[in-house]
Design a protein around this motif. Structure first.
Motif, PDB file in Angstrom:
ATOM      1  N   SER A   1       0.838  -1.194   0.000  1.00  0.00           N
ATOM      2  CA  SER A   1       0.000   0.000   0.000  1.00  0.00           C
ATOM      3  C   SER A   1       0.874   1.246   0.000  1.00  0.00           C
ATOM      4  O   SER A   1       2.100   1.171   0.155  1.00  0.00           O
ATOM      5  CB  SER A   1      -0.912  -0.010   1.224  1.00  0.00           C
ATOM      6  OG  SER A   1      -0.133  -0.037   2.415  1.00  0.00           O
TER       7      SER A   1
ATOM      8  N   LYS B   1       4.978  -3.787   3.974  1.00  0.00           N
ATOM      9  CA  LYS B   1       3.996  -3.169   4.854  1.00  0.00           C
ATOM     10  C   LYS B   1       4.743  -2.487   5.997  1.00  0.00           C
ATOM     11  O   LYS B   1       5.588  -3.111   6.653  1.00  0.00           O
ATOM     12  CB  LYS B   1       3.009  -4.195   5.398  1.00  0.00           C
ATOM     13  CG  LYS B   1       1.934  -3.578   6.295  1.00  0.00           C
ATOM     14  CD  LYS B   1       0.950  -4.625   6.799  1.00  0.00           C
ATOM     15  CE  LYS B   1      -0.136  -3.976   7.654  1.00  0.00           C
ATOM     16  NZ  LYS B   1      -1.092  -4.982   8.187  1.00  0.00           N
TER      17      LYS B   1
ATOM     18  N   GLU C   1      -0.953 -10.706   3.867  1.00  0.00           N
ATOM     19  CA  GLU C   1      -1.065  -9.328   3.382  1.00  0.00           C
ATOM     20  C   GLU C   1      -1.315  -9.291   1.877  1.00  0.00           C
ATOM     21  O   GLU C   1      -2.090  -8.459   1.397  1.00  0.00           O
ATOM     22  CB  GLU C   1       0.212  -8.561   3.730  1.00  0.00           C
ATOM     23  CG  GLU C   1       0.227  -7.110   3.267  1.00  0.00           C
ATOM     24  CD  GLU C   1      -0.806  -6.243   3.962  1.00  0.00           C
ATOM     25  OE1 GLU C   1      -1.119  -5.166   3.419  1.00  0.00           O
ATOM     26  OE2 GLU C   1      -1.299  -6.648   5.040  1.00  0.00           O
TER      27      GLU C   1
ATOM     28  N   ALA D   1      -4.824  -9.969   1.144  1.00  0.00           N
ATOM     29  CA  ALA D   1      -5.636  -8.809   1.543  1.00  0.00           C
ATOM     30  C   ALA D   1      -5.565  -7.705   0.492  1.00  0.00           C
ATOM     31  O   ALA D   1      -6.569  -7.049   0.192  1.00  0.00           O
ATOM     32  CB  ALA D   1      -5.162  -8.290   2.901  1.00  0.00           C
ATOM     33  N   LEU D   2      -4.378  -7.513  -0.073  1.00  0.00           N
ATOM     34  CA  LEU D   2      -4.234  -6.509  -1.127  1.00  0.00           C
ATOM     35  C   LEU D   2      -5.023  -6.905  -2.366  1.00  0.00           C
ATOM     36  O   LEU D   2      -5.646  -6.048  -3.015  1.00  0.00           O
ATOM     37  CB  LEU D   2      -2.757  -6.340  -1.490  1.00  0.00           C
ATOM     38  CG  LEU D   2      -1.862  -5.666  -0.436  1.00  0.00           C
ATOM     39  CD1 LEU D   2      -0.402  -5.757  -0.847  1.00  0.00           C
ATOM     40  CD2 LEU D   2      -2.274  -4.212  -0.240  1.00  0.00           C
TER      41      LEU D   2
ATOM     42  N   GLY E   1      -7.738  -8.656  -2.375  1.00  0.00           N
ATOM     43  CA  GLY E   1      -9.153  -8.492  -2.067  1.00  0.00           C
ATOM     44  C   GLY E   1      -9.612  -7.057  -2.055  1.00  0.00           C
ATOM     45  O   GLY E   1     -10.802  -6.769  -2.215  1.00  0.00           O
ATOM     46  N   SER E   2      -8.652  -6.121  -1.878  1.00  0.00           N
ATOM     47  CA  SER E   2      -9.030  -4.702  -1.825  1.00  0.00           C
ATOM     48  C   SER E   2      -9.156  -4.089  -3.203  1.00  0.00           C
ATOM     49  O   SER E   2      -9.569  -2.941  -3.345  1.00  0.00           O
ATOM     50  CB  SER E   2      -7.995  -3.920  -1.015  1.00  0.00           C
ATOM     51  OG  SER E   2      -6.720  -3.960  -1.666  1.00  0.00           O
TER      52      SER E   2
END
Length: 888
Positions: free
Chosen positions: A391, A861, A880, A883-884, A886-887
């Protein structure tokens, strides 16, 4: 760098300084004789001689007899005096020129050294210092140093020696006058430096405030869009005014103190003549001093004032230069500078970049101790395709810069093949590693030169000069060596063809065309080429090809779907889609002599109008145009589209034309010459097909063709090269490639005529296999400062191609395609990964889905590597990376 300006001067010019001092010492005997000779002339040549025709003159301490008449003796001494004037003047000329050359050489050396230090600054330092501060330091602030370097040691000896010589001479004439001349010098020498100290302190404040002013100017230029967007112009003007006010107050105080010092110095200077007139006059009256001696003393003292003032000026300049030098040196010694040898050393062995990449406990912290990267470690083959994801603020950007050796880690090491990248010269990292950021910067070169910028490390082929240029090049090379500047010839061929995987320039062009297609830039450069111009004398091959395209297009004008779109240029016909000015000129202006917007103001044009009898007709047409515009625009708002279509008169000029028409209604005699010029200029802007005002009829067109013929036939020789005339069989060097092919005007009122004509031209170019030729011209298109003439997307594509063309062992792209459309990003990504098969790529991705195309993924991260592995493994884990994904 040396902390003292005097140490710097001695380090680089000690031998020249000593030589100059020797020349000055050789000058003193001639100066002394020139001081004493007026007294000898008065006392021994002009006064009657008791010994008849035998005259004696003391020269260099020896009494020399002259058995001549008094007039001859006077002439001998007079011509001797004239010779001394020439000799002393020659000495001064030589000394001043030598000082100037020595000063300029050291100034050149200093500027070069400062620039080399800028190239070694650590990147984070540029976040604390702006170009608005650095540029004035190298350009304006060090300029006075050049003047001082030549006089640093010479002037104290030159003028101090003159001062002592003149004082000694006065003492020889009379010790009392000598005391009078020297009495106030210690007073001046004590008081003036004391007063100067405050002026020096104010000068230091002025320099600092001017730097802040430059910084503000740089900010305003860079952020001009934000100022307009937020309506903060008043705030910025107030801030700028405040800075100007501070500088004004400082400079005013400097002037007050500086001129008080001058006043005091001048007052003390004028006290000494008072003593001479009173004491010297008394001694002459009493017979203790001759009139000649007193005149010589007065003449010597007149010469005394100049060296004394020069010494005081030297002291003031020394203090000013000392402050500037110390401040500049302080600014050019930041911590973390690249070692000088790493910038210049050539590699001594094969590149280690092909070995394994190992990042070991790397951390990066700012000056406040905040870490953007925190003890990052990973190992990967340097030939792998690696994606770095995370991110915003995860540290991925800084990690890419650390691996590229653009950002030095606070702790830890980056190793290639077991060798620390921190110890590698730029000749290794700059050639075997290529880096592209998200905001590419281009040099103010052409597109092509920017593309091969990464291939220019050392000159490989010397330039061949003609006889005249060889001497200048040899002199420049010698001067560069004398001043410690770069020994390389900038005009040589610097392109390393082997580094690009080609053998010569022709093969490089083929490689460039391939890369332009790879980064989706071919069409952009093609369009730039159509807008570009060439010099037919240098690019005769292109001229012939473009002319063949023109003839091919003209052959197609008979086609029904093309004929209505273009009105070709014809020497015997009026072009209704061109303005009256363009029809008269029937060519393109070269330079500013014939400005189409101000053509009516040119004396030769007015002469042509008078010759063919068009002046009064144009005046009447201009009056009709003005009347029509006033009636048409009277009730329209300033931004109405009619103002754009009928761009004769600006909205703010309408009241002036209303007044002018009022005077014209009372008769032509009421018009001033300026009124007539304004009205006559209006018909030049008429375009019959576009404006349709029915003011240019067939008869008027014929008369304008007469003016065209008269313009070309009678054109003065001085203006003959100021117009590039249209000729169907000749290439026009002032026109663009597209206009040369078109050789005419687009027909007004035809739907989508511009797009259709572009398609026809593209078809002609493709049929003649000229696309690569046009692209080669597009490569000569100037990119502008920082690439400002190109779009952001074009700059990024060009930067990517620039990195790929040098065939680096490792290619690092830090969100390099983020400004491009997603479809274009995908194409460029696939093209580069295919091109780089078997060679290393590290790509900081802005689109997480693209990670599946890479061999390995590093997930960042909070400044740490939290995961790394293949796409399949990471996407299957609840971590992580998933999760990235999925975003998205």
């Amino acid at each position: 760098m040396e902390k003292s300006i005097f140490k710097y001067i001695l380090k680089y010019s000690a031998a020249q300084q000593i030589y100059l001092l020797c020349v000055i010492l050789a000058f003193y005997p001639f100066l002394f004789i020139s001081l004493d000779l007026p007294k000898i002339i008065i006392n021994r040549a002009i006064k009657p001689n008791a010994d008849g025709d035998v005259f004696e003159a003391p020269i260099f301490g020896y009494e020399i007899e002259f058995d001549v008449s008094q007039l001859t003796f006077l002439l001998i001494l007079s011509f001797f005096y004239l010779a001394l004037v020439f000799i002393t003047g020659g000495f001064k000329y030589y000394i001043n020129v030598f000082k100037g050359r020595m000063g300029e050489r050291l100034l050149r050396r200093l500027r070069y050294q400062l620039y080399t230090r800028i190239l070694r600054f650590p990147l984070p330092h540029f976040k604390k210092v702006s170009q608005g501060e650095l540029i004035p330091m190298i350009t304006a602030e060090v300029e006075p140093l050049g003047g001082f370097i030549g006089i640093a040691f010479a002037d104290p000896l030159f003028f101090g020696g003159q001062l002592m010589l003149i004082l000694g001479y006065i003492f020889l004439q009379d010790w009392r006058l000598g005391l009078a001349a020297a009495a106030l010098i210690p007073v001046q020498g004590f008081i003036i430096p004391k007063l100067q100290k405050k002026v020096n302190a104010l000068g230091k404040q002025r320099v600092q405030n001017v730097r802040r002013l430059s910084d503000h100017l740089s900010e305003s230029v860079s952020g001009i869009g934000e100022i307009h967007a937020h309506d903060t112009s008043n705030l910025e003007l107030s801030r700028f005014s405040s800075r100007l006010g501070g500088i004004y107050l400082i400079r005013y105080e400097i002037y007050r103190r500086k001129f008080f010092v001058k006043f005091l110095n001048n007052f003390i200077d004028k006290l000494t003549p008072f003593f001479f007139f009173s004491i010297g006059g008394f001694l002459v009256i009493e017979g203790h001093l001759t009139v000649g001696a007193l005149v010589a003393v007065l003449n010597a003292y007149k010469d005394l004032a100049s060296p004394w003032k020069e010494l005081l000026a030297w002291y003031q300049q020394k203090e000013d230069v000392r402050i500037k030098y110390e401040q500049v040196v302080e600014q050019f010694e930041p911590q973390g500078m690249l070692e000088e040898n790493l910038q210049h050393d050539e590699p001594t062995a094969s590149s280690p970049i092909t070995g394994e990449l190992s990042v070991s406990n790397v951390s990066v912290a700012d000056e406040d101790g905040v870490r953007s990267i925190d003890t990052v470690s990973f190992t990967t083959p340097s030939t792998a395709h690696v994606a770095i994801v995370g991110s915003s603020g995860s540290g991925k950007d800084d990690l890419a810069q650390v691996v590229a050796r653009l950002l030095a880690p606070t702790s830890g090491r980056v190793l290639f093949g077991g060798q620390d990248i921190a110890n590698m010269p730029e000749a290794v990292t700059g050639r075997d590693i290529a880096y592209v950021g998200s905001n590419a910067y281009l040099q103010s070169f052409s597109v092509g030169d920017n593309l091969v910028y990464g291939l220019k490390h050392r000159p490989l082929v010397d330039r061949k000069y003609n006889a005249a240029d060889t001497a200048a090049a040899t002199l420049e090379k010698a001067e560069a060596a004398e001043t410690g500047n770069s020994p390389y010839d900038y005009n040589a061929d610097w392109v390393d063809y082997a580094a690009a995987g080609v053998s010569d320039g022709e093969a490089l062009i083929g490689r460039v065309n391939t890369l332009l297609g790879m980064v989706e830039l071919s069409d952009d450069v093609y369009q730039l080429g159509l807008r570009g111009t060439i010099n037919p004398k240098k690019r005769g091959d292109i001229e012939e090809r473009i002319m063949s395209a023109r003839h091919a297009l003209r052959d197609r004008l008979s086609e029904p779907e093309i004929a209505p779109l273009i009105e070709p240029f014809d020497q015997t016909r009026f072009n209704t889609n061109a303005s009256v000015a363009e029809n008269i000129l029937f060519g393109l202006p070269v330079g500013d002599s014939f400005d189409l917007e101000k053509l009516a103001e040119h004396p030769y044009i007015r002469q042509v109008l008078d010759k063919v009898g068009l002046t009064e007709d144009f005046l009447a047409i201009g009056q009709n145009v003005a009347q029509t515009m006033v009636e048409l625009f009277a009730d329209l708002p300033p931004g109405h589209e009619f103002f754009e279509q009928f761009s004769f008169i600006d909205a703010e000029d309408l009241p002036d034309y209303q007044t002018l028409l009022g005077r014209a209604a009372r008769g032509a005699d009421g018009l001033t010459e300026e009124d007539r010029l304004r009205l006559i200029s209006l018909p030049f802007k008429l375009n019959p097909a576009r404006h349709r005002l029915d003011l240019i009829d067939e008869r008027m067109m014929e008369r304008i063709l007469e003016a065209r013929e008269a313009f070309a036939a009678d054109l003065p020789e001085a203006l003959s090269d100021k117009v590039a005339f249209f000729d169907v069989d000749a290439y026009n060097p002032t026109a663009s490639l597209q206009d040369n092919i078109l050789f005419g005007k687009l027909a007004y009122g035809q739907a989508q005529s511009a797009a259709k004509v572009r398609e026809v031209i593209a078809d002609v170019i493709d049929n003649l296999d000229l696309r690569d030729t046009v692209i080669s011209v597009g490569l000569d298109f100037p990119a502008g400062t920082g690439g400002a003439r190109l779009s952001q997307a074009q700059r990024q594509k060009l930067a990517i191609a620039r990195a790929v063309i040098k065939e680096p062992a490792l290619l690092i792209l830090n969100e390099a395609a983020v400004s491009l459309d997603q479809s274009v990003q995908a194409v460029i990504l696939d093209n580069i990964l295919n091109e780089r098969h078997g060679r290393g790529v590290i790509w900081v991705l802005n689109r997480i889905d693209d990670a599946q195309k890479f061999d390995e993924i590093i997930v960042m991260k909070d400044g740490r590597v939290v995961e790394n592995g293949s796409y399949d493994n990471l996407s299957a884990q609840d971590g992580e990376f998933k999760a990235l994904l999925g975003s998205v």
